[in-house]
Design an enzyme around this catalytic site. Structure first.
Site, PDB file in Angstrom:
ATOM      1  CB  CYS A 213      -0.917   0.004   1.221  1.00  0.00           C
ATOM      2  SG  CYS A 213      -1.943   1.473   1.357  1.00  0.00           S
TER       3      CYS A 213
ATOM      4  CB  CYS B 198      -1.304  -1.872   7.922  1.00  0.00           C
ATOM      5  SG  CYS B 198      -2.728  -2.527   7.027  1.00  0.00           S
TER       6      CYS B 198
ATOM      7  CG  ASN C  72     -18.951 -17.195  13.777  1.00  0.00           C
ATOM      8  OD1 ASN C  72     -19.182 -17.414  12.596  1.00  0.00           O
ATOM      9  ND2 ASN C  72     -17.722 -17.138  14.260  1.00  0.00           N
TER      10      ASN C  72
ATOM     11  CG  ASP D 260     -23.345  -7.952  32.429  1.00  0.00           C
ATOM     12  OD1 ASP D 260     -22.232  -8.335  31.989  1.00  0.00           O
ATOM     13  OD2 ASP D 260     -23.499  -6.855  32.990  1.00  0.00           O
TER      14      ASP D 260
ATOM     15  CB  CYS E 244      -9.279 -10.564  19.958  1.00  0.00           C
ATOM     16  SG  CYS E 244     -10.275  -9.775  21.236  1.00  0.00           S
TER      17      CYS E 244
END
Length: 436
Positions: A73, A82, A300, A344, A389
């Site tokens: 890029c 990025c 998912n 929750d 994550c």
């Protein structure tokens, strides 16, 4: 008076941080720089100072590291979207794996097996994003923000956004610039499925009919569903009622998911399918056994588990996501095998979970929370798949799972965000024999 620009310094780069920044020292100060690799001597423009640390952007070095590659890029390294485009992709994967293993080692956790990193497409993989919007002079900018800055990058293309979004950037900027008050649009959000794509326009003042006409035309010409956001997330509405679900499929399990642009979905559908497949295989499901899916979102993982023969209970704090999970279970013929409830999961008053042999959890960056030890205390629980994550919270939660009698059998990274420092982790934990 002459205005001073950013200070420029010479820096010998000694290491690459978990955030993908080259690290060195200048006059006793820690310096972190974009576009810098270990072993390189670079010139750095200092752009930010915080808590004694200098942050900056490096010029390409005269003597480059053997791991350096030409960024795909032209907006790198200025664009903050990025951080690792200058690093060979295999080295990116190795670096992310080392970040994860270092965090685990620091917490005293030793995995039984480390899986080879999984990687999908390296460009145009991103189907969800938030872009900044700013008027500079007579030009409206819409794009990612610059590194170490709130300024919006002057970009007319993007190598990470899914192609429908990358191609429409100039048209989006033109349309927003034609609004009556373009300075009152601080951001847009992008959400895409397999067939349709949406743009959510955040606006701080009311839009008039001419504004709506401009956005309507942009949507029709560029194949985008336009949504308006006048306040919080609950205010998001389709432009002139022309909304509807987005969707994606998981062919591995014969599943189709419908979702709204405001729902959480994985940004990279290619890697998501591999992640779901590995998670279900990691559970080693026995037909008819029970499973709990925490932070289940729109289903998912839950529906793939149900399709594999498990009876699944999913829990999630977002009411809209639970509605979509139930909707998706119904449309895939799995309502009898997958049930969903609002909870929750960070609240200490969160009720006990149903008894189950399997547990899957995919929490936010903050980790599983204070209830984790209670959730895994069930004597019938055999296997846990933890999708994370954030390597740090994954590692700290792995300690709690060890203390509860589970061992980390295997762990691996999935390259959900190529060219960034983001690390997506999948860990499989099994109960230590004789511990309950």
């Amino acid at each position: 008076m002459t205005r001073r620009g950013p200070r420029e310094i010479a820096l010998d780069v000694l290491a690459l941080t978990a955030e993908g920044l080259g690290e060195g020292a200048f006059e006793g100060r820690q310096v972190l720089a974009r576009n810098a690799l270990p072993g390189e001597a670079v010139h750095v423009r200092v752009l930010k100072r915080r808590r004694g640390i200098w942050y900056g952007e490096a010029d390409d070095p005269a003597q480059a590291s053997v791991a350096r590659r030409r960024p795909p890029c032209r907006f790198f390294p200025r664009c903050g979207g990025c951080t690792l485009q200058h690093l060979d992709h295999e080295q990116q994967l190795l670096h992310k794996q080392q970040v994860l293993l270092a965090d685990l080692a620091a917490h005293g956790v030793a995995p039984g097996m480390v899986r080879a990193p999984y990687s999908g497409p390296r460009l145009h993989y991103r189907f969800k994003a938030r872009l900044g919007v700013r008027v500079v002079g007579d030009r409206l900018l819409a794009g990612f923000r610059e590194g170490f800055s709130n300024r919006v990058v002057r970009m007319d293309d993007c190598k990470t956004l899914a192609l429908p979004f990358a191609r429409m950037l100039p048209a989006l900027q033109t349309a927003l610039g034609r609004l009556r008050r373009p300075d009152q649009v601080p951001q847009v959000e992008l959400a895409g499925g397999d067939h349709h794509h949406a743009v959510i326009v955040r606006h701080l003042t009311a839009l008039d009919e001419s504004d709506l006409d401009v956005l309507d035309e942009f949507g029709r010409v560029n194949g985008m569903r336009v949504y308006l956001q006048g306040a919080g997330y609950d205010s998001v509405r389709p432009l002139r009622g022309a909304g509807g679900y987005l969707s994606y499929e998981n062919a591995d399990y014969g599943l189709s998911f419908e979702f709204l642009p405001t729902d959480f979905t994985q940004v990279n559908p290619y890697v998501n399918r591999a992640l779901v497949r590995s998670a279900v295989l990691g559970l080693r499901p026995r037909h008819g056994a029970r499973a709990v899916d925490l932070f289940c979102g729109i289903g998912n993982f839950s529906l793939a588990m149900a399709r594999s023969g498990l009876r699944v209970h999913g829990f999630e704090a977002a009411a809209g996501a639970i509605d979509r999970a139930r909707h998706n279970a119904c449309r895939n013929g799995l309502s009898d095998r997958a049930e969903f409830a609002l909870a929750d999961l960070y609240d200490a008053r969160c009720p006990d979970l149903p008894e189950a042999e399997y547990l899957l959890l995919d929490p936010p960056r903050s980790g599983a929370g204070a209830n984790l030890s209670r959730w895994v205390a069930s004597p019938v629980l055999e296997r846990i798949v933890y999708v994370s994550c954030n390597p740090r919270t994954f590692s700290s939660d792995a300690v709690l799972l060890q203390q509860a009698g589970f061992v980390l059998d295997e762990v691996g990274i999935f390259d959900m965000f190529p060219h960034t420092a983001h690390v997506e982790t999948l860990g499989v934990f099994t109960r230590i024999e004789g511990v309950s």
